[in-house]
Design a protein around this motif. Structure first.
Motif, mmCIF file in Angstrom:
data_model
loop_
_atom_site.group_PDB
_atom_site.id
_atom_site.type_symbol
_atom_site.label_atom_id
_atom_site.label_comp_id
_atom_site.label_asym_id
_atom_site.label_seq_id
_atom_site.Cartn_x
_atom_site.Cartn_y
_atom_site.Cartn_z
ATOM 1 N N ARG A 127 -26.604 28.461 13.085
ATOM 2 C CA ARG A 127 -27.499 28.495 14.349
ATOM 3 C C ARG A 127 -28.953 28.345 13.767
ATOM 4 N NH1 ARG A 127 -24.210 30.853 18.680
ATOM 5 N NH2 ARG A 127 -22.190 31.418 17.751
ATOM 6 N N ALA A 128 -29.328 28.607 12.418
ATOM 7 C CA ALA A 128 -30.412 28.419 12.015
ATOM 8 C C ALA A 128 -31.080 27.120 12.187
ATOM 9 C CB ALA A 128 -30.682 29.162 10.814
ATOM 10 N N TRP A 129 -30.696 25.896 12.314
ATOM 11 C CA TRP A 129 -30.816 24.795 12.388
ATOM 12 C C TRP A 129 -31.797 24.443 13.652
ATOM 13 C CZ3 TRP A 129 -31.241 20.699 9.070
ATOM 14 C CH2 TRP A 129 -31.396 19.519 9.422
ATOM 15 N N ARG A 130 -32.916 24.071 13.758
ATOM 16 C CA ARG A 130 -33.716 24.052 14.709
ATOM 17 C C ARG A 130 -34.257 22.595 14.944
ATOM 18 N NH1 ARG A 130 -32.773 28.809 16.955
ATOM 19 N NH2 ARG A 130 -33.064 30.498 15.447
ATOM 20 N N GLN A 131 -33.677 21.796 14.280
ATOM 21 C CA GLN A 131 -34.093 20.312 14.492
ATOM 22 C C GLN A 131 -33.192 19.833 15.960
ATOM 23 O OE1 GLN A 131 -34.465 17.615 11.417
ATOM 24 N NE2 GLN A 131 -35.076 19.056 10.062
ATOM 25 N N SER A 132 -33.764 18.847 16.329
ATOM 26 C CA SER A 132 -32.986 18.138 17.792
ATOM 27 C C SER A 132 -31.737 17.420 17.283
ATOM 28 C CB SER A 132 -33.846 17.322 18.422
ATOM 29 O OG SER A 132 -34.305 16.143 17.649
ATOM 30 N N GLN A 133 -31.666 16.929 16.016
ATOM 31 C CA GLN A 133 -30.808 16.065 15.575
ATOM 32 C C GLN A 133 -29.313 16.992 15.287
ATOM 33 O OE1 GLN A 133 -31.133 14.323 11.607
ATOM 34 N NE2 GLN A 133 -29.180 13.226 11.455
ATOM 35 N N ASN A 134 -28.216 16.391 15.928
ATOM 36 C CA ASN A 134 -26.828 17.086 15.626
ATOM 37 C C ASN A 134 -26.563 16.742 14.338
ATOM 38 O OD1 ASN A 134 -24.665 18.180 16.371
ATOM 39 N ND2 ASN A 134 -23.563 16.436 17.415
ATOM 40 N N VAL A 135 -26.684 17.810 13.584
ATOM 41 C CA VAL A 135 -26.368 17.785 11.992
ATOM 42 C C VAL A 135 -25.102 17.859 11.889
ATOM 43 C CG1 VAL A 135 -26.860 20.005 11.669
ATOM 44 C CG2 VAL A 135 -27.250 18.393 9.806
ATOM 45 N N LEU A 136 -24.444 17.298 10.792
ATOM 46 C CA LEU A 136 -23.014 17.596 10.224
ATOM 47 C C LEU A 136 -23.108 18.844 9.394
ATOM 48 C CD1 LEU A 136 -20.020 16.647 9.988
ATOM 49 C CD2 LEU A 136 -20.888 14.981 8.402
ATOM 50 N N LEU A 137 -22.128 19.790 9.713
ATOM 51 C CA LEU A 137 -22.201 20.838 8.760
ATOM 52 C C LEU A 137 -21.334 20.823 7.777
ATOM 53 C CD1 LEU A 137 -22.663 23.514 11.739
ATOM 54 C CD2 LEU A 137 -24.270 22.555 10.387
ATOM 55 N N PHE A 138 -21.414 21.195 6.548
ATOM 56 C CA PHE A 138 -20.248 21.347 5.495
ATOM 57 C C PHE A 138 -20.380 22.757 4.982
ATOM 58 C CE2 PHE A 138 -19.471 20.681 0.844
ATOM 59 C CZ PHE A 138 -18.330 21.030 0.943
ATOM 60 N N PHE A 139 -19.414 23.618 5.452
ATOM 61 C CA PHE A 139 -19.261 25.030 4.899
ATOM 62 C C PHE A 139 -18.635 25.073 3.611
ATOM 63 C CE2 PHE A 139 -18.698 25.826 9.654
ATOM 64 C CZ PHE A 139 -19.847 26.027 9.963
ATOM 65 N N CYS A 140 -19.596 25.543 2.699
ATOM 66 C CA CYS A 140 -18.967 25.598 1.308
ATOM 67 C C CYS A 140 -19.215 26.736 0.567
ATOM 68 C CB CYS A 140 -20.228 24.550 0.563
ATOM 69 S SG CYS A 140 -19.707 24.174 -1.239
ATOM 70 N N ASP A 141 -18.381 27.064 -0.493
ATOM 71 C CA ASP A 141 -18.685 28.465 -1.172
ATOM 72 C C ASP A 141 -19.339 27.903 -2.530
ATOM 73 O OD1 ASP A 141 -17.744 30.039 0.519
ATOM 74 O OD2 ASP A 141 -15.584 30.011 -0.237
ATOM 75 N N VAL A 142 -19.913 28.874 -3.138
ATOM 76 C CA VAL A 142 -20.753 28.743 -4.423
ATOM 77 C C VAL A 142 -19.809 28.313 -5.410
ATOM 78 C CG1 VAL A 142 -20.651 31.035 -5.250
ATOM 79 C CG2 VAL A 142 -22.663 29.794 -5.831
ATOM 80 N N ASP A 143 -18.598 28.510 -5.471
ATOM 81 C CA ASP A 143 -17.841 28.112 -6.468
ATOM 82 C C ASP A 143 -17.003 26.687 -6.193
ATOM 83 O OD1 ASP A 143 -16.001 28.940 -4.691
ATOM 84 O OD2 ASP A 143 -15.421 30.863 -5.615
ATOM 85 N N ILE A 144 -17.510 25.886 -5.454
ATOM 86 C CA ILE A 144 -17.197 24.619 -5.082
ATOM 87 C C ILE A 144 -17.777 23.442 -5.920
ATOM 88 C CG2 ILE A 144 -16.540 22.902 -3.207
ATOM 89 C CD1 ILE A 144 -14.770 25.486 -3.224
#
Length: 531
Positions: free
Chosen positions: A348-365
């Protein structure tokens, strides 16, 4: 006088006609009555009656059965006609294109005329002849065998267990259930059809679902599906076997389109609490893959608490100075760690107008540039989300116990059953567009700590109209680290955590060698002492 005589005459004629009707009706009953054999008990019909009503009920039951069978055949014939017409049109289009280019597609060299229904039937017949149905095929080894699935009316027994890991289960997918139930119904229609009982001297056996014992099925990917079904016969040792074959037609083009991923930006969101060493390893992988090779990424780190956050900031600042890469966002939350909460805030913190692609990742990946390409290709806003199955490493100290030095992380990224396993029970690493994430409702914010938030989001997509792409990824690895299951977890979460911890240590055989280590050493010692 004349009127009285006429009435008397009519009365006599009426009595004579009535008597004749009664006689004819009596003769009819005597003629239609079945002849009883000596010593044979009368048949008992529904309700216990042996009268005319019993025979009429039987005739009505047989009539309903045949009417149902005729309706089923009519429906199947209509479906087959429609499929044949569609296949004929497709083959005609393929043949016309081949003729314009001066070639014919493979398998259709002899078709110099418009394909007909007989041509399609001949093609399906050729597939049946090539399939391993009537005779076996020569195979190079046991690894070339295509195993069958065994099924009953309620359960399926399979070797490729998939996500559930249960060798015996009830089919969950509706199309799988409909496939098997429809196959049994087709078999019953065939067995109860009039063509199966041309010998009138033999008593007809009417098959029902209760007579079905079990079936075998397997799919040959280039030919079709084979079904072998077994039914009870007349005696306790008599059975009826029926083999069915569902052929595959030629490969049909669905669509062809070009995909431009040059402007697709991936926002990698990582929730974090402490663990500076793990983040140092992650940022090194990020620099090598995302900055040096890809360049179309943004990193969002959601940090919980204040402890050790200065080390994280120092690593980001160092990366910016050395690479001049500034596409970072660091969000600090003074809350108890919650993975779902961190990912939700980062999205939700993404403020740009572009419909960004999200990659949910963990630190051990650990991921590769090929995975970022798969992330872009397997997602489409409003249509597809990507849930890769990552390869999870076993404990290196166990895997490489015979080595004098444990290999580097890059050398450990090998997909073999001795080094790790497909983490098909995990749904935390996922690629999806921000618009889809927002429309689906995001994560459940009431979930705290470890686990379940990713499963809930995954189920939301399964219940939506979006296509979920679930497949193993050769470029996504879960690096081993010691898992600590906190005491404050609820019993169900704690159990899930311990199960994951047990599965992540080593393979079954490797754990067996550790468990029986003393016996193995005793055996080796005795072998060395034997002359």
């Amino acid at each position: 006088m004349f009127k009285r005589w006429l009435l008397a005459l009519l009365a006599r004629v009426g009595l004579i006609v009535l008597g004749l009707c009664c006689c004819l009706f009596l003769f009819y009953l005597l003629a239609c009555k079945p002849k009883s054999q000596s010593g044979q008990q009368p048949l008992l019909w529904t309700g216990g009656t042996t009268s005319k009503e019993g025979y009429m009920a039987l005739l009505q039951e047989r009539e309903d059965s045949h009417r149902h069978y005729i309706n089923s055949l009519t429906k199947q014939i209509a479906q087959l006609k429609e499929a044949l017409q569609e296949r004929t049109q497709q083959l005609q289009e393929s043949l016309d294109k081949a003729k314009t280019r001066g070639i014919l597609p493979q398998g259709l060299e002899s078709l110099h005329k418009t394909p007909t229904q007989s041509d399609i039937k001949e093609f399906f017949r050729s597939q049946l002849n090539q399939a391993e149905v009537n005779s076996g095929a020569k195979l190079p080894s046991e690894y070339a065998v295509i195993p069958f699935d065994t099924f009953t009316l309620r359960r399926v027994y399979q070797l490729e267990t998939g996500l559930t890991r249960h060798p015996e289960e009830r089919p969950v997918r509706r199309d799988r259930r409909d496939e098997l139930i429809g196959t049994v119904e087709t078999a019953l229609h065939v067995l109860n059809g009039p063509q199966q009982h041309r010998d009138s001297t033999k008593k007809k056996h009417t098959y029902s679902p209760a007579d079905f014992i079990e079936g075998l099925t397997r799919m040959e990917r280039d030919r079709g599906s084979v079904y072998e079904l077994f039914f009870k016969g007349d005696g306790p040792w008599d059975f009826t076997q029926l083999v069915l074959f569902r052929p595959f037609g030629p490969v049909v083009k669905v669509r062809s389109q070009s995909v431009d991923t040059s402007r697709v930006l991936i926002n990698i969101i990582v929730p974090l609490s402490k663990r500076p060493d793990a983040f140092r390893q992650f940022i090194q992988n990020f620099r090598e893959v995302c900055i040096q090779q890809d360049g179309r990424v943004h990193l969002t780190v959601v940090y919980f608490g204040r402890d050790q956050i200065d080390q994280v900031k120092a690593m980001l600042d160092q990366t910016t100075r050395e690479t001049r890469f500034r596409s970072f966002t660091l969000i600090q939350l003074n809350e108890e760690f919650s993975r779902g909460r961190g990912l939700d805030v980062g999205a939700r913190a993404w403020r740009q107008s572009q419909n960004v692609l999200l990659f949910f990742c963990d630190v051990d990946i650990h991921f590769t540039a090929d995975f970022l390409t798969s992330c872009r290709l397997n997602t489409e806003p409003g249509k597809r989300v990507y849930y890769p199955v990552l390869f999870s490493q076993y404990n290196p100290s166990i895997i490489y116990s015979n080595h004098t030095l444990i290999p580097s992380v890059q050398q450990q990224l090998v997909i073999r059953k001795e080094t790790g396993f497909w983490r098909d029970f995990g749904f935390g690493m996922t690629c999806q567009y921000r618009s889809d994430f927002m429309n689906i409702g995001g994560f459940d914010r009431n979930i705290k700590g470890w686990g379940l938030e990713d499963v809930h989001l995954y189920r939301k997509y399964l219940h939506s109209k979006l296509m979920v792409i679930r497949a193993p990824s050769r470029g996504l690895f879960h690096l081993w680290h010691e898992k600590i299951c906190a005491d404050e977890l609820s019993p169900d979460k704690y159990k899930m955590c311990m199960q994951t911890k047990a599965m992540s240590e080593a393979s079954h055989s490797q754990l067996g060698e550790l468990f029986f280590k003393q016996e193995i050493e005793r055996h080796l010692s005795s072998q060395r002492q034997t002359p």
